[in-house]
Design an enzyme around this catalytic site. Structure first.
Site, PDB file in Angstrom:
ATOM      1  N   CYS A 119       2.254   0.964  -4.143  1.00  0.00           N
ATOM      2  CA  CYS A 119       2.078   0.313  -2.845  1.00  0.00           C
ATOM      3  C   CYS A 119       2.060  -1.214  -2.932  1.00  0.00           C
ATOM      4  CB  CYS A 119       0.801   0.801  -2.186  1.00  0.00           C
ATOM      5  SG  CYS A 119       0.713   2.602  -2.046  1.00  0.00           S
ATOM      6  N   HIS A 244      -1.087  -3.963   2.867  1.00  0.00           N
ATOM      7  CA  HIS A 244      -0.528  -2.624   2.736  1.00  0.00           C
ATOM      8  C   HIS A 244      -1.210  -1.699   3.737  1.00  0.00           C
ATOM      9  CE1 HIS A 244       0.463   1.284   1.366  1.00  0.00           C
ATOM     10  NE2 HIS A 244      -0.674   1.494   0.739  1.00  0.00           N
ATOM     11  N   ASN A 274       1.234   5.736   6.011  1.00  0.00           N
ATOM     12  CA  ASN A 274       1.239   4.979   4.760  1.00  0.00           C
ATOM     13  C   ASN A 274       2.591   5.183   4.086  1.00  0.00           C
ATOM     14  OD1 ASN A 274       1.012   4.201   2.049  1.00  0.00           O
ATOM     15  ND2 ASN A 274      -1.125   4.829   1.879  1.00  0.00           N
TER      16      ASN A 274
END
Length: 318
Positions: A119, A244, A274
């Site tokens: 990520c 993020h 996500n």
């Protein structure tokens, strides 16, 4: 020997993004696993996410997002000589996504490599691209974050199925008379690597949610502050904070500690889920598209995730 001209700075010239058409709502998930809309929103803040069909790959999504970024920057494939794809969800490790995507876009003989910092991958790639431009190793760099997490998620496991999604975001990095990308602050916590892992190709993604939550909410705001300090920017000067999109509670906790009172906080996770390395460029590109942020403002981007890895820098919004 002739040393290449070195650019005084690098900056993000343009952004682009892509999301699969298929929207999966919390109510859709509740039909197949024991969960409900209230439970999901209260824990991670997600209402819906995008999931790519079987025939749509990481490379497919990356190509579309990359093409949009080039078009937004008014650049042709001939203007690009380095392509970096940040991803951790390729179906096959060879060939790399970057060379495939470059070929599909008509970029001839570029440097091409992938970055797997999960990520945090986009911020790692962005820092690398900026350094390449400033050093004279590249003129313009296409940086793409693209993920198909749906193919690595157990859709019967509500601890992960409600969180992860698919998509891509891209940025073109080029030379600038003044720096438009601040120094990257990056690091890792390998002692916690098992907190997010995929054992092998026959396994699914596993995440220790509470471990990651505690780490993110206690460790990362000093990283964000250091990124501002290295760029010579006070948090009050930020126009946007784009972390993020891991969990809405994590995003809001870091934002409170950062003290960027004037900044628009990216909450793209609510409708995008996500998307790992894709989440930051995807969120910022969508914020620009909706008019939530303006060109020329300063944005702090902050990636963090499996590894555990983290990275962040201040950028000028294209």
């Amino acid at each position: 020997m002739r040393i290449p001209d070195i650019a005084p700075g690098g900056r993000v010239l343009a952004l682009g993004h892509y999301q699969p058409a298929n929207i999966v709502t919390n109510d859709d998930l509740a039909k197949t696993i024991e969960t409900n809309d209230e439970w999901i929103q209260s824990r991670v803040g997600i209402k819906e996410r995008r999931v790519a069909p079987d025939g749509e790959s990481v490379e497919d999504m990356a190509t579309i997002a990359g093409g949009k970024a080039l078009a937004a920057g008014g650049l042709s494939p001939d203007d690009v000589d380095l392509v970096i794809v940040a991803t951790c969800t390729l179906e096959s490790q060879i060939p790399n996504a970057s060379a495939v995507v470059a070929h599909r876009l008509g970029i001839k003989s570029p440097g091409a490599f992938d970055v797997n910092a999960a990520c945090a991958g986009f911020c790692y790639a962005l820092g690398t691209a900026s350094a390449a431009v400033r050093a004279g190793s590249a003129r313009n760099v296409l940086v793409i974050g693209a993920e198909k997490l749906s193919q690595w998620v157990d859709w019967t496991d509500r601890s992960t199925a409600v969180i992860f999604a698919d998509g891509a975001g891209a940025a073109v990095v080029g030379p600038s008379e003044t720096p438009g990308i601040g120094p990257v602050v990056w690091g890792s916590a390998g002692d916690k690597a098992d907190a997010i892992h995929i054992k092998d190709r026959d396994d699914f993604l596993h995440q220790e949610g509470q471990t990651v939550f505690r780490w993110a909410t206690t460790t990362l705001h000093p990283v964000a502050l250091e990124a501002c300090e290295r760029a010579g920017v006070h948090p009050s000067e930020l126009a946007a904070f784009v972390p993020h999109q891991a969990n809405l509670r994590i995003i809001e906790a870091i934002a409170r500690k950062l003290g960027a009172d004037q900044a628009v906080i990216a909450r793209d996770i609510v409708h995008a889920g996500n998307t790992s390395a894709a989440s930051i460029p995807l969120a910022l590109s969508r914020m620009l598209e909706r008019g939530e942020v303006r060109s020329g403002g300063l944005a702090l981007v902050l990636g963090f995730g499996a590894g555990l890895t983290y990275a962040g820098q201040v950028i000028e919004i294209p």
